[in-house]
Design an enzyme around this catalytic site. Structure first.
Site, PDB file in Angstrom:
ATOM      1  N   SER A  98      11.616  -2.347   4.359  1.00 20.08           N
ATOM      2  CA  SER A  98      11.390  -3.783   4.379  1.00 20.08           C
ATOM      3  C   SER A  98      10.729  -4.228   3.072  1.00 20.08           C
ATOM      4  O   SER A  98      11.282  -4.018   2.001  1.00 20.08           O
ATOM      5  CB  SER A  98      10.565  -4.132   5.629  1.00 20.08           C
ATOM      6  OG  SER A  98      10.492  -5.510   5.832  1.00 20.08           O
ATOM      7  N   HIS A 123      16.265  -4.977   5.151  1.00 16.89           N
ATOM      8  CA  HIS A 123      16.759  -5.827   6.239  1.00 16.89           C
ATOM      9  C   HIS A 123      16.328  -7.262   5.961  1.00 16.89           C
ATOM     10  O   HIS A 123      15.610  -7.531   5.003  1.00 16.89           O
ATOM     11  CB  HIS A 123      16.290  -5.340   7.614  1.00 16.89           C
ATOM     12  CG  HIS A 123      14.805  -5.353   7.817  1.00 16.89           C
ATOM     13  ND1 HIS A 123      14.213  -4.868   8.948  1.00 16.89           N
ATOM     14  CD2 HIS A 123      13.782  -5.802   7.042  1.00 16.89           C
ATOM     15  CE1 HIS A 123      12.908  -5.001   8.871  1.00 16.89           C
ATOM     16  NE2 HIS A 123      12.620  -5.563   7.724  1.00 16.89           N
TER      17      HIS A 123
END
Length: 194
Positions: A98, A123
């Site tokens: 992330s 993501h």
């Protein structure tokens, strides 16, 4: 309470002890080994600014083993990495997920690395809000704008086309170190300093 090792050094004035992270900081090494939040961002930004003041021409290394975290906290680190004069090298040990992966990609071009068994995951931003319908709409618009900003920066940092970044960040997208190199998040997979 976390256990932090202490390093003892001999100096002309006797023994001096440092916690391991302070000792690494003397070598211009910062370790991001936790969730990215306002506290970790403030500490990391302060360390970057301190090292720039110490020597604005010498590279700084950030070792990353992070599950990610707050977008705004991560952007504070990202902006500071770009703001300061020294090049910032990034090295993934373990997992950069992330916002951790975003910061890994944010290192100076040619100075972004991962160890052979490291993993990288990108993501789209996660969010959740409660409240009145209008407040939920406002937050939804904001998270879409943040997603677009993050994707645009990933395009710049990786050289991937926007369509691919949008597709890959739609869900959790895991990469081994060599795949992260092919993707452009890192420049090299390193296994030894030899």
């Amino acid at each position: 309470m976390a256990l932090v090792p202490v390093v003892v050094e001999q100096t002309s004035r006797g023994e001096r002890s440092y916690d391991i992270f302070s000792r690494l900081l003397k070598e211009r090494i910062i370790f991001l080994g936790d969730e990215i939040n306002d506290v970790t961002a403030s500490l990391l930004v302060a360390q970057l600014l301190f090292l720039e003041a110490e020597d604005p021409d010498k590279d700084i290394q950030i070792y990353i083993n992070s599950p990610g975290g707050s977008i705004t906290a991560g952007m504070a680190i990202y902006d500071t990495m770009n703001y300061i004069k020294p090049d910032v090298s990034t090295i993934c040990v373990g997992m950069a997920a992330s916002m951790g992966a975003f910061l890994l990609a944010a290192g100076a071009k040619g100075k972004r690395f991962a160890l052979p068994n490291a993993e990288v995951m990108i993501h789209q931003p996660l969010g959740g809000t409660r409240g009145q319908a209008e407040d939920i709409r406002i937050h939804a618009e904001r998270i879409v704008k943040l997603r677009d900003t993050l994707n645009k920066i990933l395009v710049e940092r990786t050289g991937q086309p926007l369509e691919r970044v949008q597709k890959d960040t739609d869900r959790d997208f895991f990469m081994e170190a060599k795949e992260a190199k092919e993707y452009g998040i890192i420049d090299e997979v390193i296994s030894s300093r030899k």
